[in-house]
Design an enzyme around this catalytic site. Structure first.
Site, PDB file in Angstrom:
ATOM      1  N   PHE A   1       0.808  -1.228   0.000  1.00 29.23           N
ATOM      2  CA  PHE A   1       0.000   0.000   0.000  1.00 29.23           C
ATOM      3  C   PHE A   1       0.835   1.269   0.000  1.00 29.23           C
ATOM      4  CE2 PHE A   1       0.863  -0.147   4.583  1.00 29.23           C
ATOM      5  CZ  PHE A   1       1.060   1.200   4.856  1.00 29.23           C
TER       6      PHE A   1
ATOM      7  N   LYS B   1      -1.364  -7.284  -9.386  1.00 26.23           N
ATOM      8  CA  LYS B   1      -2.367  -7.329  -8.308  1.00 26.23           C
ATOM      9  C   LYS B   1      -1.870  -6.367  -7.233  1.00 26.23           C
ATOM     10  CE  LYS B   1      -3.196  -8.592  -4.642  1.00 26.23           C
ATOM     11  NZ  LYS B   1      -3.389  -7.562  -3.557  1.00 26.23           N
TER      12      LYS B   1
ATOM     13  N   GLU C   1      -5.001  -3.916  -2.141  1.00 26.43           N
ATOM     14  CA  GLU C   1      -6.438  -3.642  -2.164  1.00 26.43           C
ATOM     15  C   GLU C   1      -6.772  -2.355  -1.409  1.00 26.43           C
ATOM     16  OE1 GLU C   1      -4.728  -5.950  -0.722  1.00 26.43           O
ATOM     17  OE2 GLU C   1      -5.553  -6.618   1.191  1.00 26.43           O
TER      18      GLU C   1
ATOM     19  N   SER D   1       5.183  -7.145   3.338  1.00 26.76           N
ATOM     20  CA  SER D   1       5.733  -7.454   4.661  1.00 26.76           C
ATOM     21  C   SER D   1       6.520  -8.773   4.620  1.00 26.76           C
ATOM     22  CB  SER D   1       4.600  -7.546   5.674  1.00 26.76           C
ATOM     23  OG  SER D   1       3.690  -8.539   5.257  1.00 26.76           O
TER      24      SER D   1
ATOM     25  N   CYS E   1       9.561   1.439   3.608  1.00 27.38           N
ATOM     26  CA  CYS E   1      10.451   0.340   3.978  1.00 27.38           C
ATOM     27  C   CYS E   1      11.862   0.853   4.204  1.00 27.38           C
ATOM     28  CB  CYS E   1      10.443  -0.737   2.904  1.00 27.38           C
ATOM     29  SG  CYS E   1      11.168  -0.154   1.386  1.00 27.38           S
TER      30      CYS E   1
ATOM     31  N   GLU F   1       9.033  -4.416  13.183  1.00 31.75           N
ATOM     32  CA  GLU F   1       8.767  -3.340  12.210  1.00 31.75           C
ATOM     33  C   GLU F   1       7.440  -2.695  12.623  1.00 31.75           C
ATOM     34  OE1 GLU F   1       7.539  -4.261   8.110  1.00 31.75           O
ATOM     35  OE2 GLU F   1       8.737  -2.546   7.462  1.00 31.75           O
TER      36      GLU F   1
HETATM   37  P1  NAD Z   1       1.356  -6.731   3.006  1.00 28.56           P
HETATM   38  O1  NAD Z   1       2.386  -7.793   3.093  1.00 28.56           O
HETATM   39  O2  NAD Z   1       0.250  -6.746   3.985  1.00 28.56           O
HETATM   40  O3  NAD Z   1       0.663  -6.750   1.553  1.00 28.56           O
HETATM   41  C1  NAD Z   1       1.426  -6.758   0.373  1.00 28.56           C
HETATM   42  C2  NAD Z   1       0.634  -7.457  -0.718  1.00 28.56           C
HETATM   43  O4  NAD Z   1       0.424  -8.825  -0.332  1.00 28.56           O
HETATM   44  C3  NAD Z   1      -0.738  -6.857  -0.983  1.00 28.56           C
HETATM   45  O5  NAD Z   1      -0.961  -6.822  -2.363  1.00 28.56           O
HETATM   46  C4  NAD Z   1      -1.684  -7.818  -0.277  1.00 28.56           C
HETATM   47  O6  NAD Z   1      -2.940  -7.909  -0.906  1.00 28.56           O
HETATM   48  C5  NAD Z   1      -0.961  -9.152  -0.387  1.00 28.56           C
HETATM   49  N1  NAD Z   1      -1.249 -10.044   0.744  1.00 28.56           N
HETATM   50  C6  NAD Z   1      -1.532  -9.681   2.022  1.00 28.56           C
HETATM   51  N2  NAD Z   1      -1.743 -10.780   2.779  1.00 28.56           N
HETATM   52  C7  NAD Z   1      -1.583 -11.851   1.974  1.00 28.56           C
HETATM   53  C8  NAD Z   1      -1.660 -13.268   2.172  1.00 28.56           C
HETATM   54  N3  NAD Z   1      -1.938 -13.790   3.371  1.00 28.56           N
HETATM   55  N4  NAD Z   1      -1.424 -14.079   1.127  1.00 28.56           N
HETATM   56  C9  NAD Z   1      -1.143 -13.575  -0.081  1.00 28.56           C
HETATM   57  N5  NAD Z   1      -1.062 -12.241  -0.336  1.00 28.56           N
HETATM   58  C10 NAD Z   1      -1.271 -11.385   0.671  1.00 28.56           C
HETATM   59  O7  NAD Z   1       2.142  -5.339   3.036  1.00 28.56           O
HETATM   60  P2  NAD Z   1       1.532  -3.860   3.131  1.00 28.56           P
HETATM   61  O8  NAD Z   1       0.995  -3.646   4.498  1.00 28.56           O
HETATM   62  O9  NAD Z   1       0.683  -3.569   1.959  1.00 28.56           O
HETATM   63  O10 NAD Z   1       2.876  -3.005   2.937  1.00 28.56           O
HETATM   64  C11 NAD Z   1       3.751  -2.686   3.991  1.00 28.56           C
HETATM   65  C12 NAD Z   1       4.902  -3.661   4.072  1.00 28.56           C
HETATM   66  O11 NAD Z   1       5.597  -3.689   2.825  1.00 28.56           O
HETATM   67  C13 NAD Z   1       5.933  -3.262   5.110  1.00 28.56           C
HETATM   68  O12 NAD Z   1       6.358  -4.419   5.779  1.00 28.56           O
HETATM   69  C14 NAD Z   1       7.058  -2.671   4.276  1.00 28.56           C
HETATM   70  O13 NAD Z   1       8.336  -2.722   4.884  1.00 28.56           O
HETATM   71  C15 NAD Z   1       7.000  -3.519   3.064  1.00 28.56           C
HETATM   72  N6  NAD Z   1       7.630  -2.873   1.921  1.00 28.56           N
HETATM   73  C16 NAD Z   1       8.853  -3.332   1.539  1.00 28.56           C
HETATM   74  C17 NAD Z   1       9.511  -2.723   0.492  1.00 28.56           C
HETATM   75  C18 NAD Z   1      10.864  -3.201   0.076  1.00 28.56           C
HETATM   76  O14 NAD Z   1      11.348  -2.735  -0.937  1.00 28.56           O
HETATM   77  N7  NAD Z   1      11.494  -4.104   0.799  1.00 28.56           N
HETATM   78  C19 NAD Z   1       8.922  -1.646  -0.182  1.00 28.56           C
HETATM   79  C20 NAD Z   1       7.651  -1.214   0.215  1.00 28.56           C
HETATM   80  C21 NAD Z   1       7.020  -1.840   1.293  1.00 28.56           C
END
Ligand code: NAD
Length: 491
Positions: free
Chosen positions: A156, A180, A183, A233, A288, A391
């Site tokens: 997000f 994808k 959401e 994450s 991140c 985090e």
């Molecule tokens: P998230 O892991 O909750 O979601 C990321 C994606 O995974 C979304 O599209 C979501 O729909 C999908 N998703 C969520 N739960 C899932 C599941 N159980 N099974 C399959 N798919 C699933 O992350 P977020 O809250 O949207 O973003 C924040 C996180 O992203 C933080 O941990 C941040 O550090 C990380 N991030 C990392 C980088 C990097 O370059 N390392 C960059 C941006 C964000």
């Protein structure tokens, strides 16, 4: 309202060159985190939706891979021009659904456009090597070929930039793509895909669906999906990596972070404080690359904290679309409560709050309905405290004090994460030593947010990255292509 949102307020899927308003799917509201207003409904793709989209993308791939690379980048040049023209509009959508400030959103869109600029260089980037007469009369060359349908699953916090770490490179390499996005923030990626459509990309080359676990699992298990790029994450990144790899796909999965900012006593304190404010509290700590633990070395803490606390109390918190606001809301009500929970935990575990975000005048019960917390600084944090380890992904900075640079390096290297770090110093020796010994993928020297630009890789380590080839830069070309070696002899 943007064209991708139907009259009934549902964000569309983009499949085979057409916008669809899916009926009868589970939906979820898309909110403006500064006001709590519902902006649209996002439909969740089913396994059957994913199968249909991937099959269409595979059909498109069979033609797109044979289009010469110089022709494949032409729609991307037009896309770049359209993005330039609509940058402010895209940034405004981004602020509305994500909450980050207007300036920050504009910077994100600029970084987004740079991804397209670099991908337009694919005719050069995709070149192989060749050597004649590797044996008598035998020549050898390497070529790079596209791999098929590639999928992207994004978080997000960068709804404009992170999807473009992936698809401009994948498409320019000759692949087709299914995105994808998160959401929580589907409107920004949808508007950008609309511009890509206007740029004249052939149907099926780029596709967009929305949803959650069902859609992601369907992509991970679909035999026609050859590569998966994920950003999010750590627990989900690990799941994506292990599941995708077990299915024989190539996977790059970028995860979460806990970034340390090390300040030496010889640092330029006023400039360091501005960099720390930007790193820890920019985008409400939802980056991140955000600084999360401040490590004050030797006697740096005194002068540093005096200035930092004073400046932190001045940070203007509010609706990111308004002038003068430096920090917007957190993305959802749940996330805001989760971050406030970490502040409670910090107090309970004995850390000393120097600024408590819960007391901010734009606090969680803000009359606008938005999800606000002020910036928080904890002093006297110890390594075993939860706020030092987890985090938090919010505007919470934990201060730890270390006697020497060696102690600071040992502390940072004990973290299971290895995304980013920074050292603030006027000593080249300290900077060089830190950069060389630290087990972290992206290092800033007097730079608080060491975000690599499009032509360099985004290179987290340890639990911040699962895979081998990183996002964008030359790594993206290797990730989205298969290498072939051709040896020839002519009789
Ligand atoms: P998230 O892991 O909750 O979601 C990321 C994606 O995974 C979304 O599209 C979501 O729909 C999908 N998703 C969520 N739960 C899932 C599941 N159980 N099974 C399959 N798919 C699933 O992350 P977020 O809250 O949207 O973003 C924040 C996180 O992203 C933080 O941990 C941040 O550090 C990380 N991030 C990392 C980088 C990097 O370059 N390392 C960059 C941006 C964000």
């Amino acid at each position: 309202m943007i064209a991708t949102v139907s009259a009934v307020g549902t964000v569309g899927f983009y499949v085979n060159g057409k916008w669809e308003t899916p009926q009868g799917r589970k939906t979820q509201p898309v909110m403006n985190p500064a006001t709590g207003e519902v902006l649209a409904e996002v439909p969740f793709a089913t396994e059957a939706d994913v199968d249909r989209v991937v099959r269409g993308a595979h059909e498109a791939f069979l033609k797109w891979r044979d289009v010469p690379v110089v022709d494949r980048v032409q729609p991307l040049y037009r896309f770049k021009a359209l993005l330039d023209r609509h940058a402010l509009e895209v940034a405004a959508i981004l602020t509305r659904e994500n909450g980050k400030t207007a300036d920050d959103a504009r910077m994100e869109v600029r970084r987004t456009i740079q991804m397209v600029e670099v991908a337009c260089g694919m005719p050069t980037l995709m070149m192989g090597d060749s050597l004649n007469d590797i044996a008598a009369g035998i020549d050898c060359k390497t070529i790079r070929q596209p791999i098929g349908v590639c999928a992207g699953i994004t978080p997000f916090n960068f709804p404009s930039m992170v999807p473009l770490w992936m698809y401009p490179f994948a498409i320019a390499c000759g692949n087709t793509f299914v995105l994808k996005p998160s959401e929580k923030v589907p409107l920004t990626p949808a508007r950008i895909v609309e511009l890509l459509h206007d740029a004249g990309l052939p149907p099926g080359v780029m596709n967009l669906i929305h949803g959650g676990k069902e859609a992601v699992d369907a992509l991970l298990h679909h035999p026609l999906v050859k590569a998966v790029s994920f950003v999010g994450s750590t627990p989900i990144a690990k799941y994506i990596y292990t599941t995708g790899a077990a299915e024989g796909k190539r996977v790059q999965a970028l995860g979460g972070a806990k970034n340390h900012l090390v300040v030496m006593p010889d640092a330029d304190m006023p400039k360091t404080v501005e960099a720390i404010i930007g790193s820890a509290f920019g985008a409400a700590g939802e980056r991140c690359l955000a600084g999360s633990v401040l490590v004050a070395v030797g006697d740096a803490a005194g002068p540093l904290l005096d200035l930092l606390v004073k400046r932190t109390k001045e940070v203007a918190v509010g609706d990111g679309s308004k002038d003068g606001v430096e920090m917007g809301p957190l993305v959802t009500s749940d996330h805001c409560k989760r971050v406030a929970g970490y502040i409670e935990k910090g107090v309970a575990e004995g850390a000393t709050p120097l600024c408590d975000g819960r007391e901010h005048k734009a606090g969680a019960s803000h009359p606008s309905g938005g999800y606000f917390l002020g910036p928080t600084i904890f002093d006297n944090v110890t390594p075993e405290m939860t706020i030092a380890k987890d985090e938090i992904f919010g505007p919470v900075l934990s201060v730890m004090r270390m006697k020497t640079l060696d102690d600071a390096i040992n502390l940072v290297n004990q973290s299971p994460f290895g995304n980013a770090t920074a050292i603030f110093t006027s000593s080249g020796k300290s900077a060089r030593e830190y950069s060389s010994r630290i087990e972290v993928g992206m290092v800033g020297v007097n730079v608080g947010v060491a975000a690599p630009m499009a032509f360099f890789p985004f290179a987290g380590w340890k639990n911040s990255f699962f895979g081998d080839l990183h996002a964008h830069g030359k790594d993206a070309v290797s990730f989205y292509t298969e290498q072939k070696v051709i040896m020839s002899r002519w009789f």
